[in-house]
Design a protein around this motif. Structure first.
Motif, short mmCIF file in Angstrom:
data_model
loop_
_atom_site.label_atom_id
_atom_site.label_comp_id
_atom_site.label_asym_id
_atom_site.label_seq_id
_atom_site.Cartn_x
_atom_site.Cartn_y
_atom_site.Cartn_z
N GLU A 26 9.74 4.07 -2.00
CA GLU A 26 9.52 2.64 -1.78
C GLU A 26 8.09 2.31 -2.19
O GLU A 26 7.16 3.04 -1.81
CB GLU A 26 9.73 2.35 -0.28
CG GLU A 26 9.60 0.92 0.12
CD GLU A 26 9.57 0.76 1.65
OE1 GLU A 26 9.02 -0.24 2.11
OE2 GLU A 26 10.05 1.67 2.36
N LEU A 27 7.93 1.24 -2.96
CA LEU A 27 6.57 0.80 -3.31
C LEU A 27 6.08 -0.13 -2.21
O LEU A 27 6.74 -1.11 -1.89
CB LEU A 27 6.60 0.00 -4.61
CG LEU A 27 6.39 0.70 -5.95
CD1 LEU A 27 6.29 -0.33 -7.05
CD2 LEU A 27 5.16 1.59 -5.95
N VAL A 28 4.94 0.17 -1.66
CA VAL A 28 4.36 -0.70 -0.63
C VAL A 28 3.08 -1.28 -1.20
O VAL A 28 2.13 -0.55 -1.50
CB VAL A 28 4.05 0.10 0.66
CG1 VAL A 28 3.47 -0.83 1.73
CG2 VAL A 28 5.30 0.81 1.17
N ARG A 29 3.07 -2.61 -1.38
CA ARG A 29 1.88 -3.25 -1.95
C ARG A 29 0.74 -3.28 -0.94
O ARG A 29 0.96 -3.64 0.22
CB ARG A 29 2.20 -4.68 -2.36
CG ARG A 29 3.15 -4.80 -3.52
CD ARG A 29 3.51 -6.26 -3.73
NE ARG A 29 4.51 -6.43 -4.77
CZ ARG A 29 5.30 -7.51 -4.86
NH1 ARG A 29 5.21 -8.47 -3.98
NH2 ARG A 29 6.18 -7.60 -5.85
N VAL A 30 -0.44 -2.94 -1.41
CA VAL A 30 -1.67 -3.06 -0.60
C VAL A 30 -2.57 -3.99 -1.41
O VAL A 30 -3.15 -3.58 -2.42
CB VAL A 30 -2.35 -1.69 -0.40
CG1 VAL A 30 -3.61 -1.83 0.44
CG2 VAL A 30 -1.39 -0.70 0.24
N ASP A 31 -2.64 -5.24 -0.98
CA ASP A 31 -3.35 -6.24 -1.78
C ASP A 31 -4.87 -6.03 -1.65
O ASP A 31 -5.49 -6.42 -0.65
CB ASP A 31 -2.95 -7.65 -1.32
CG ASP A 31 -3.48 -8.72 -2.25
OD1 ASP A 31 -4.48 -8.47 -2.96
OD2 ASP A 31 -2.90 -9.82 -2.27
N LEU A 32 -5.43 -5.42 -2.70
CA LEU A 32 -6.87 -5.11 -2.67
C LEU A 32 -7.70 -6.39 -2.68
O LEU A 32 -8.80 -6.42 -2.11
CB LEU A 32 -7.25 -4.24 -3.87
CG LEU A 32 -6.54 -2.88 -4.01
CD1 LEU A 32 -7.13 -2.10 -5.18
CD2 LEU A 32 -6.62 -2.06 -2.74
#
Ligand SMILES: N[C@@H](CCC(=O)N[C@@H](CS)C(=O)NCC(=O)O)C(=O)O
Length: 204
Positions: A26-32
């Motif tokens: 699963e790709l989990v976005r971490v909004d930098l």
């Protein structure tokens, strides 16, 4: 498995690795851009607050090289890393530390025009690093054992970025090596996912 990710970052190489493995993730976005890498929920996965990071059940692992080493050993049947007892294992481990410990710092030193000192710096200098890579690639199509491994993915993804940013010219043997890597179906699938993410997030 969860891959903590943000487009246009070093996370791309781990997406590529997951595509090579063919295991569900699963790709989990971490909004930098919003600073999500500093939030406690993500810090529990990577206390250093950077992507990429991976969680696999109770295991958390971060930093590209460490994640690639973990995945190669976690799925030995995929033959993307030499077995613990294989003679190539030594060179494999060496190459798995080289991009982060030598290639990246030497490239930064070069781009910033900083003074070099090949005896004192752990990475030598830009020319020494490049000579080492060229000699390894002149000896064979892949870094160790005559087959593609995660060492190629790690080194190749770093060289690929340096070429895209015009820090490095795609001259032989590095240019051909990068073409071999870019032709891999898993690399292309990872590019398609990355492009779709960039579009979905309006990061174009
Ligand atoms: N050595 C790390 C470097 C990771 C890294 O610097 N990631 C950047 C994106 S390419 C990041 O998360 N930056 C956010 C920050 O430092 O706050 C690796 O190769 O995984």
């Amino acid at each position: 498995m969860k891959l903590y990710y943000w487009p246009k970052t070093r996370s791309f190489r781990l997406m590529w690795a997951m595509e090579e493995l063919g295991e569900p993730y699963e790709l989990v976005r971490v909004d930098l851009s919003k600073g999500e890498q500093h939030e406690p929920a993500f810090r529990a996965v990577n206390p250093f607050g950077k992507v990429p990071a991976l969680s696999d059940g109770e295991v958390s692992v971060a930093d590209s090289g460490a994640i690639l080493l973990y995945l190669g050993d976690r799925f030995p049947e995929k033959a993307l890393s030499p077995a613990l007892s294989a003679p190539e294992r030594g060179r494999y481990l060496q190459w798995m530390f080289f991009p982060g410990a030598c290639l990246e710092p030497a490239a930064i030193e070069k781009v910033m025009g900083l003074p070099t000192n090949t005896m004192m710096r752990g990475w030598g200098d830009w020319e020494r690093v490049l000579r080492h890579i060229r000699e390894a690639l002149e000896a064979g199509p892949w870094l160790v054992g005559g087959a593609f491994t995660f060492a190629d993915l790690y080194l190749g993804s770093t060289l690929d970025t340096l070429i895209r940013f015009n820090v490095l010219a795609p001259e032989p043997p590095i240019g051909e090596y990068i073409e071999r890597l870019r032709a891999r179906p898993a690399y292309r699938r990872a590019c398609a996912i990355e492009d779709a993410e960039i579009k979905a997030l309006n990061l174009g």
